[in-house]
Design an enzyme around this catalytic site. Structure first.
Site, PDB file in Angstrom:
ATOM      1  N   TYR A   1       0.795  -1.230   0.000  1.00 46.82           N
ATOM      2  CA  TYR A   1       0.000   0.000   0.000  1.00 46.82           C
ATOM      3  C   TYR A   1       0.828   1.282   0.000  1.00 46.82           C
ATOM      4  O   TYR A   1       0.261   2.369  -0.067  1.00 46.82           O
ATOM      5  CB  TYR A   1      -0.961  -0.010   1.197  1.00 46.82           C
ATOM      6  CG  TYR A   1      -1.958  -1.151   1.124  1.00 46.82           C
ATOM      7  CD1 TYR A   1      -2.870  -1.225   0.073  1.00 46.82           C
ATOM      8  CD2 TYR A   1      -1.972  -2.166   2.073  1.00 46.82           C
ATOM      9  CE1 TYR A   1      -3.769  -2.276  -0.031  1.00 46.82           C
ATOM     10  CE2 TYR A   1      -2.870  -3.219   1.991  1.00 46.82           C
ATOM     11  CZ  TYR A   1      -3.760  -3.268   0.939  1.00 46.82           C
ATOM     12  OH  TYR A   1      -4.653  -4.301   0.834  1.00 46.82           O
TER      13      TYR A   1
ATOM     14  N   ASN B   1     -12.759   4.460  -1.940  1.00 46.71           N
ATOM     15  CA  ASN B   1     -11.924   3.259  -1.817  1.00 46.71           C
ATOM     16  C   ASN B   1     -12.640   2.394  -0.787  1.00 46.71           C
ATOM     17  O   ASN B   1     -12.505   2.601   0.414  1.00 46.71           O
ATOM     18  CB  ASN B   1     -10.508   3.599  -1.343  1.00 46.71           C
ATOM     19  CG  ASN B   1      -9.631   2.350  -1.279  1.00 46.71           C
ATOM     20  OD1 ASN B   1     -10.147   1.227  -1.328  1.00 46.71           O
ATOM     21  ND2 ASN B   1      -8.323   2.528  -1.168  1.00 46.71           N
TER      22      ASN B   1
ATOM     23  N   HIS C   1     -15.119  -6.282  -1.832  1.00 42.83           N
ATOM     24  CA  HIS C   1     -15.245  -7.690  -2.209  1.00 42.83           C
ATOM     25  C   HIS C   1     -16.399  -8.395  -1.511  1.00 42.83           C
ATOM     26  O   HIS C   1     -16.670  -9.555  -1.790  1.00 42.83           O
ATOM     27  CB  HIS C   1     -13.924  -8.405  -1.902  1.00 42.83           C
ATOM     28  CG  HIS C   1     -12.712  -7.590  -2.286  1.00 42.83           C
ATOM     29  ND1 HIS C   1     -12.479  -7.204  -3.588  1.00 42.83           N
ATOM     30  CD2 HIS C   1     -11.712  -7.033  -1.542  1.00 42.83           C
ATOM     31  CE1 HIS C   1     -11.362  -6.465  -3.624  1.00 42.83           C
ATOM     32  NE2 HIS C   1     -10.884  -6.351  -2.392  1.00 42.83           N
TER      33      HIS C   1
ATOM     34  N   ASP D   1     -25.390  -1.248  -3.279  1.00 44.11           N
ATOM     35  CA  ASP D   1     -26.779  -0.807  -3.449  1.00 44.11           C
ATOM     36  C   ASP D   1     -26.935   0.671  -3.087  1.00 44.11           C
ATOM     37  O   ASP D   1     -27.687   1.404  -3.741  1.00 44.11           O
ATOM     38  CB  ASP D   1     -27.718  -1.646  -2.571  1.00 44.11           C
ATOM     39  CG  ASP D   1     -27.920  -3.059  -3.125  1.00 44.11           C
ATOM     40  OD1 ASP D   1     -27.508  -3.331  -4.276  1.00 44.11           O
ATOM     41  OD2 ASP D   1     -28.494  -3.890  -2.392  1.00 44.11           O
TER      42      ASP D   1
ATOM     43  N   HIS E   1      -8.468   2.000  -5.874  1.00 43.74           N
ATOM     44  CA  HIS E   1      -7.681   1.100  -5.021  1.00 43.74           C
ATOM     45  C   HIS E   1      -6.220   1.484  -5.172  1.00 43.74           C
ATOM     46  O   HIS E   1      -5.748   1.707  -6.296  1.00 43.74           O
ATOM     47  CB  HIS E   1      -7.861  -0.363  -5.446  1.00 43.74           C
ATOM     48  CG  HIS E   1      -9.288  -0.805  -5.351  1.00 43.74           C
ATOM     49  ND1 HIS E   1      -9.876  -1.182  -4.176  1.00 43.74           N
ATOM     50  CD2 HIS E   1     -10.249  -0.883  -6.299  1.00 43.74           C
ATOM     51  CE1 HIS E   1     -11.138  -1.491  -4.389  1.00 43.74           C
ATOM     52  NE2 HIS E   1     -11.396  -1.313  -5.678  1.00 43.74           N
TER      53      HIS E   1
ATOM     54  N   SER F   1      -3.665  -0.479  -4.540  1.00 45.46           N
ATOM     55  CA  SER F   1      -2.969  -1.608  -5.166  1.00 45.46           C
ATOM     56  C   SER F   1      -3.721  -2.057  -6.418  1.00 45.46           C
ATOM     57  O   SER F   1      -4.907  -1.732  -6.592  1.00 45.46           O
ATOM     58  CB  SER F   1      -2.875  -2.771  -4.172  1.00 45.46           C
ATOM     59  OG  SER F   1      -4.175  -3.232  -3.833  1.00 45.46           O
TER      60      SER F   1
HETATM   61  C1  DQA Z   1      -7.581  -1.844  -1.321  1.00 44.97           C
HETATM   62  C2  DQA Z   1      -7.549  -3.268  -1.877  1.00 44.97           C
HETATM   63  C3  DQA Z   1      -8.488  -4.173  -1.088  1.00 44.97           C
HETATM   64  O1  DQA Z   1      -8.458  -5.488  -1.606  1.00 44.97           O
HETATM   65  C4  DQA Z   1      -8.069  -4.231   0.365  1.00 44.97           C
HETATM   66  O2  DQA Z   1      -8.973  -5.005   1.116  1.00 44.97           O
HETATM   67  C5  DQA Z   1      -7.871  -2.885   0.961  1.00 44.97           C
HETATM   68  C6  DQA Z   1      -7.271  -1.817   0.167  1.00 44.97           C
HETATM   69  C7  DQA Z   1      -6.545  -0.935  -2.020  1.00 44.97           C
HETATM   70  O3  DQA Z   1      -6.634   0.273  -1.855  1.00 44.97           O
HETATM   71  O4  DQA Z   1      -5.639  -1.431  -2.695  1.00 44.97           O
HETATM   72  O5  DQA Z   1      -8.125  -2.683   2.154  1.00 44.97           O
HETATM   73  O6  DQA Z   1      -8.860  -1.282  -1.543  1.00 44.97           O
END
Ligand code: DQA
Length: 155
Positions: A24, A75, A81, A88, A101, A103
């Site tokens: 991150y 974010n 997931h 919704d 995101h 990552s």
């Molecule tokens: C995230 C990616 C997600 O899979 C993860 O659960 C996060 C951060 C990202 O910013 O890369 O908490 O949203």
């Protein structure tokens, strides 16, 4: 008159800087907040920057945005997931949505490859680190100009 937009951050993002820096990065959430204010200013955006570890608080913030803001950068972190309810809420408010995101979720574990939010987002940015927030706000500024303030996007 500045355009009010919401930048909403999900669970564990308050730990940025400490949390898995190899994935991150080393920027803290405070640093990302400053980046968002600095990016928003010349774009004419007023950035309301929030973070919560709680799904219901995030949903309440999205619902509030229906009348308080003209667009959302989100974010959703781990809730990307898992949360049909957050998806919704985003669909219900009918505002432009940019999902971010830090990552590249598609280069990571298979359970991260699907985001419930992506299907209701106008745009998805992933893998650009903190810079993704700047990209998201730059694009959201365009989307808010296209969207009529009183009319939702049908989804
Ligand atoms: C995230 C990616 C997600 O899979 C993860 O659960 C996060 C951060 C990202 O910013 O890369 O908490 O949203």
């Amino acid at each position: 008159m500045k355009t009010p937009v919401l930048v909403l951050n999900g669970p564990n993002l308050n730990l940025l800087g400490l949390r898995e820096p190899a994935i991150y990065g080393t920027d803290t959430l405070d640093r990302i907040e400053s980046l968002c204010h600095d990016t928003g200013k010349p774009l004419g955006l007023h950035v309301d920057f929030r973070q919560s570890n709680h799904e219901g608080v995030l949903i309440d913030a999205v619902q509030e945005a229906r009348t308080a803001h003209r667009g959302i950068v989100i974010n959703p972190a781990g809730y990307s997931h898992t949360s049909v309810a957050l998806r919704d809420a985003l669909a219900a408010v009918g505002l432009p949505v940019v999902e971010v995101h830090l990552s590249n979720i598609h280069r990571r574990e298979p359970f991260r490859h699907h985001s419930h939010v992506s299907g209701v987002a106008d745009t998805v940015i992933c893998g650009a680190g903190a810079h993704g927030y700047a990209l998201a706000l730059t694009h959201l500024a365009q989307l808010t100009q296209q969207a009529k303030p009183t009319q939702g996007n049908p989804r």
